[in-house]
Design a protein around this motif. Sequence first.
Motif, mmCIF file in Angstrom:
data_model
loop_
_atom_site.group_PDB
_atom_site.id
_atom_site.type_symbol
_atom_site.label_atom_id
_atom_site.label_comp_id
_atom_site.label_asym_id
_atom_site.label_seq_id
_atom_site.Cartn_x
_atom_site.Cartn_y
_atom_site.Cartn_z
ATOM 1 N N LEU A 81 1.001 20.847 72.550
ATOM 2 C CA LEU A 81 0.768 21.193 73.943
ATOM 3 C C LEU A 81 1.466 20.140 74.791
ATOM 4 N N ARG A 82 2.490 20.542 75.504
ATOM 5 C CA ARG A 82 3.250 19.623 76.343
ATOM 6 C C ARG A 82 2.981 19.946 77.805
ATOM 7 N N HIS A 83 2.473 18.955 78.537
ATOM 8 C CA HIS A 83 2.245 19.140 79.967
ATOM 9 C C HIS A 83 3.594 19.063 80.673
ATOM 10 N N GLN A 89 -0.613 13.432 78.972
ATOM 11 C CA GLN A 89 -1.575 14.491 78.663
ATOM 12 C C GLN A 89 -1.135 15.360 77.484
ATOM 13 N N ASP A 90 0.046 15.104 76.926
ATOM 14 C CA ASP A 90 0.543 15.879 75.784
ATOM 15 C C ASP A 90 -0.410 15.744 74.603
ATOM 16 N N ARG A 91 -0.534 16.831 73.840
ATOM 17 C CA ARG A 91 -1.434 16.835 72.687
ATOM 18 C C ARG A 91 -0.725 17.437 71.484
ATOM 19 N N GLU A 114 -1.419 24.032 82.905
ATOM 20 C CA GLU A 114 -0.267 24.785 82.423
ATOM 21 C C GLU A 114 0.402 23.953 81.343
ATOM 22 N N TRP A 115 0.754 24.592 80.235
ATOM 23 C CA TRP A 115 1.259 23.882 79.069
ATOM 24 C C TRP A 115 2.449 24.603 78.472
ATOM 25 N N ASN A 116 3.377 23.837 77.920
ATOM 26 C CA ASN A 116 4.442 24.366 77.074
ATOM 27 C C ASN A 116 3.917 24.258 75.655
ATOM 28 N N VAL A 117 3.685 25.398 75.034
ATOM 29 C CA VAL A 117 3.033 25.452 73.726
ATOM 30 C C VAL A 117 4.065 25.734 72.651
ATOM 31 N N ARG A 131 5.085 29.321 77.410
ATOM 32 C CA ARG A 131 4.408 28.587 78.491
ATOM 33 C C ARG A 131 3.087 29.294 78.741
ATOM 34 N N ARG A 133 -0.950 29.197 80.544
ATOM 35 C CA ARG A 133 -1.864 28.645 81.537
ATOM 36 C C ARG A 133 -3.295 28.815 81.047
#
Length: 148
Positions: A81-83, A89-91, A114-117, A131, A133
């Motif tokens: 998960l990239r903010h 906040q990336d996970r 909102e995240w780039n997954v 992407r 939300r």
Amino acid sequence: MIALPASAVVGGLVTLAIAITHADSTVDDNWYRDGKAINRSLEAENRAARLGLAASLDADGRVRLSSAIAVPWPDRLNLKLRHPTFADQDRNLTLRHLGQGRYEPDEALPDKGEWNVTLAPPDGAWRLYHRLRLGPDGARLGSVEPGR
């Protein structure tokens, strides 16, 4: 009379100090390696598309992986998960296989934002990107598909 030009000089020096201490690097030293990694990433997304892979994320944070053709499900998946604006906040989560293409994360997903997954097996054989939300009410319904 001197106050106005002096304040402009002081403001310019403060702006210069801020720019120097918080400068962003415009060119990465490893630009060639990074470019090759982008090509490998696109190849992995193309493999996912050829396999007809898709994933959905439910309200409990579980992932359901599906495929147009029969493929063996990996025991683990990596969920990144990239903010889009705050790197702190990336996970990176590991999903374990529950059976029949269902996966569960090792820790809770964020509640909102909102995240780039990116979803991929540990060997990087394929990759799904989307992407997504996550709502403030905890709803996490969405899909992860090949491509940008």
